[in-house]
Design a protein around this motif. Structure first.
Motif, PDB file in Angstrom:
ATOM      1  N   THR A  84      96.938   9.511  29.474  1.00 45.77           N
ATOM      2  CA  THR A  84      98.206   8.792  29.542  1.00 45.77           C
ATOM      3  C   THR A  84      98.719   8.810  30.978  1.00 45.77           C
ATOM      4  OG1 THR A  84      98.800   9.415  27.281  1.00 45.77           O
ATOM      5  CG2 THR A  84     100.601   8.741  28.729  1.00 45.77           C
ATOM      6  N   VAL A  85      99.250   7.685  31.418  1.00 51.67           N
ATOM      7  CA  VAL A  85      99.910   7.594  32.720  1.00 51.67           C
ATOM      8  C   VAL A  85     101.414   7.675  32.497  1.00 51.67           C
ATOM      9  CG1 VAL A  85     100.296   6.198  34.783  1.00 51.67           C
ATOM     10  CG2 VAL A  85      98.044   6.197  33.674  1.00 51.67           C
ATOM     11  N   ARG A  86     102.070   8.542  33.233  1.00 49.03           N
ATOM     12  CA  ARG A  86     103.510   8.771  33.025  1.00 49.03           C
ATOM     13  C   ARG A  86     104.277   8.566  34.314  1.00 49.03           C
ATOM     14  NH1 ARG A  86     104.761  14.011  30.051  1.00 49.03           N
ATOM     15  NH2 ARG A  86     104.243  12.614  28.335  1.00 49.03           N
ATOM     16  N   ILE A  87     105.436   7.901  34.200  1.00 44.53           N
ATOM     17  CA  ILE A  87     106.378   7.732  35.303  1.00 44.53           C
ATOM     18  C   ILE A  87     107.723   8.257  34.845  1.00 44.53           C
ATOM     19  CG2 ILE A  87     107.511   6.093  36.846  1.00 44.53           C
ATOM     20  CD1 ILE A  87     105.153   4.220  36.446  1.00 44.53           C
ATOM     21  N   VAL A 110      98.937  11.585  35.655  1.00 42.85           N
ATOM     22  CA  VAL A 110      97.898  11.274  34.677  1.00 42.85           C
ATOM     23  C   VAL A 110      97.722  12.520  33.815  1.00 42.85           C
ATOM     24  CG1 VAL A 110      95.489  10.668  34.287  1.00 42.85           C
ATOM     25  CG2 VAL A 110      96.743   9.649  36.211  1.00 42.85           C
ATOM     26  N   ILE A 111      97.813  12.363  32.498  1.00 45.28           N
ATOM     27  CA  ILE A 111      97.854  13.498  31.585  1.00 45.28           C
ATOM     28  C   ILE A 111      96.677  13.430  30.621  1.00 45.28           C
ATOM     29  CG2 ILE A 111      99.182  14.647  29.782  1.00 45.28           C
ATOM     30  CD1 ILE A 111     101.670  13.378  31.086  1.00 45.28           C
ATOM     31  N   ARG A 112      95.992  14.534  30.472  1.00 49.44           N
ATOM     32  CA  ARG A 112      94.909  14.660  29.498  1.00 49.44           C
ATOM     33  C   ARG A 112      95.486  15.229  28.216  1.00 49.44           C
ATOM     34  NH1 ARG A 112      91.587  15.196  25.830  1.00 49.44           N
ATOM     35  NH2 ARG A 112      89.317  15.400  26.136  1.00 49.44           N
ATOM     36  N   SER A 113      95.258  14.540  27.091  1.00 48.84           N
ATOM     37  CA  SER A 113      95.750  15.016  25.803  1.00 48.84           C
ATOM     38  C   SER A 113      95.144  16.371  25.470  1.00 48.84           C
ATOM     39  CB  SER A 113      95.412  14.012  24.699  1.00 48.84           C
ATOM     40  OG  SER A 113      95.982  12.755  24.973  1.00 48.84           O
ATOM     41  N   PRO A 114      95.871  17.225  24.757  1.00 47.53           N
ATOM     42  CA  PRO A 114      95.347  18.553  24.421  1.00 47.53           C
ATOM     43  C   PRO A 114      94.071  18.464  23.576  1.00 47.53           C
ATOM     44  CG  PRO A 114      97.710  18.440  24.052  1.00 47.53           C
ATOM     45  CD  PRO A 114      97.260  17.046  24.301  1.00 47.53           C
ATOM     46  N   PHE A 115      93.149  19.362  23.849  1.00 49.35           N
ATOM     47  CA  PHE A 115      91.901  19.439  23.091  1.00 49.35           C
ATOM     48  C   PHE A 115      91.652  20.879  22.690  1.00 49.35           C
ATOM     49  CE2 PHE A 115      91.065  19.617  27.618  1.00 49.35           C
ATOM     50  CZ  PHE A 115      90.265  20.749  27.752  1.00 49.35           C
ATOM     51  N   GLU A 116      90.893  21.079  21.645  1.00 46.64           N
ATOM     52  CA  GLU A 116      90.658  22.419  21.125  1.00 46.64           C
ATOM     53  C   GLU A 116      89.790  23.237  22.062  1.00 46.64           C
ATOM     54  OE1 GLU A 116      89.107  22.348  17.218  1.00 46.64           O
ATOM     55  OE2 GLU A 116      90.927  21.533  16.302  1.00 46.64           O
ATOM     56  N   GLY A 124      95.342  21.435  27.772  1.00 43.04           N
ATOM     57  CA  GLY A 124      95.609  20.123  28.342  1.00 43.04           C
ATOM     58  C   GLY A 124      95.872  20.292  29.822  1.00 43.04           C
ATOM     59  N   TYR A 125      95.780  19.214  30.566  1.00 45.93           N
ATOM     60  CA  TYR A 125      96.029  19.308  32.000  1.00 45.93           C
ATOM     61  C   TYR A 125      96.599  17.994  32.507  1.00 45.93           C
ATOM     62  CZ  TYR A 125      91.512  16.886  32.335  1.00 45.93           C
ATOM     63  OH  TYR A 125      90.479  15.996  32.196  1.00 45.93           O
ATOM     64  N   ARG A 126      97.129  18.040  33.713  1.00 47.88           N
ATOM     65  CA  ARG A 126      97.638  16.822  34.343  1.00 47.88           C
ATOM     66  C   ARG A 126      97.504  16.940  35.854  1.00 47.88           C
ATOM     67  NH1 ARG A 126     101.816  17.896  38.196  1.00 47.88           N
ATOM     68  NH2 ARG A 126     103.271  19.393  37.321  1.00 47.88           N
ATOM     69  N   ILE A 127      97.432  15.783  36.502  1.00 47.75           N
ATOM     70  CA  ILE A 127      97.500  15.694  37.954  1.00 47.75           C
ATOM     71  C   ILE A 127      98.597  14.695  38.284  1.00 47.75           C
ATOM     72  CG2 ILE A 127      95.119  16.348  38.407  1.00 47.75           C
ATOM     73  CD1 ILE A 127      94.447  13.389  38.667  1.00 47.75           C
ATOM     74  N   GLY A 128      99.314  14.927  39.367  1.00 46.49           N
ATOM     75  CA  GLY A 128     100.443  14.043  39.648  1.00 46.49           C
ATOM     76  C   GLY A 128     100.835  14.018  41.108  1.00 46.49           C
TER      77      GLY A 128
END
Length: 283
Positions: A84-87, A110-116, A124-128
């Motif tokens: 997902t892209v978030r502003i 940019v957000i990675r949805s949580p995974f097991e 989960g992780y994100r870069i911004g």
């Protein structure tokens, strides 16, 4: 502050960017756990608009009481099933000193949805990056941008009692300034790291209780390290999938007292504690 909203994955997607932004000292914490679940399956856009009012918990009748309004806007664009892209941006209004009104910095992530990860945790992780839209950043600090990354760890809800949610995160950021020193002579912050823990419990009626704690380390261009904390406690209520309301208390400050050894972390601080109320429209 946070809204503990079901289902859990709606919370998890937003925790990845938890990290309240203060445009001025009167700002209350912008809601970080507002539900982001689209109203329709597969919806491309989602987000929220949040309006909050905050004031000092104590009024000493000496003119030091803080009183302000905060406005936050978030857009999510579903790039794929996992990303997902978030502003996100906002505006803070000082009701006592209008000259302190200011926009917050705008973040793009940019957000990675949580995974097991095993049977106990979700990751989960994100870069911004940050666009310096606040006067404090682009005028006083001469900030060019800031880049960051974060890792979130969530306890699998199947391991907890129904309605109870536990998550934590750690993030690192690098600020890029035109000059190492701000206009007022203070040395700018080059690096920062946040470590946070969030607990919440939700009832089927829509009522929720939550508590958040964040510890922040910062390093200046002269390699001077400082640390601070932020904590909040909140009572929320979700009327329906569109409207949510919350009241709460937040406190922040230096982790250590001026003597450099005693802890300054306390539940209520008569000089810094704020109480707030907010309404959120989710779309």
């Amino acid at each position: 502050m946070s809204f503990a909203i079901r289902p859990l994955l709606g919370i998890l997607a937003t925790v990845l960017l938890a990290g309240p932004a203060f445009a001025n000292n009167n700002a209350s914490v912008t809601s970080s756990l507002v539900v982001q679940q689209p109203k329709k399956e597969g919806r491309l856009w989602s987000g929220y608009i949040n309006v909050g009012r905050s004031a000092s918990l104590y009024d000493f009748k000496d003119g030091s009481r803080k009183d302000g309004m905060d406005y936050a806007l978030r857009f999510n664009l579903k790039a794929s099933d996992n990303y997902t892209v978030r502003i996100q941006g906002g505006y803070s209004q000082d009701l006592k000193y209008p000259e302190s009104d200011d926009f917050s910095d705008t973040s793009v992530s940019v957000i990675r949805s949580p995974f097991e990860m095993g049977s106990t945790f979700l990751l989960g992780y994100r870069i911004g990056a940050v666009v310096p839209t606040s006067k404090d950043s682009h005028v006083r600090q001469n900030l060019t941008t800031s880049v960051s990354t974060a890792l979130n760890v969530i306890v699998n809800p199947d391991r907890l009692i129904t309605g109870f949610d536990v998550s934590g995160s750690i993030s690192a950021a690098r600020n890029i300034h035109q000059y190492e020193t701000a206009l007022d002579g203070r040395v700018n912050t080059q690096y920062s790291s946040n470590q946070s823990l969030s607990l919440s419990y939700s009832w089927e009626s829509g009522v929720s209780l939550s508590a958040d704690f964040l510890h922040r380390n910062t390093w200046s261009y002269q390699n001077v390290m400082r640390d601070s904390f932020e904590m909040s406690q909140e009572l929320g209520y979700q009327f329906n999938p569109t409207w949510a309301f919350a009241v709460g208390h937040t406190n922040s400050g230096s982790t250590l007292k001026p003597n450099g050894s005693d802890s300054n972390v306390q539940f209520i601080d008569e000089n810094n504690s704020l109480v707030y109320a907010s309404m959120t429209v989710i779309f």
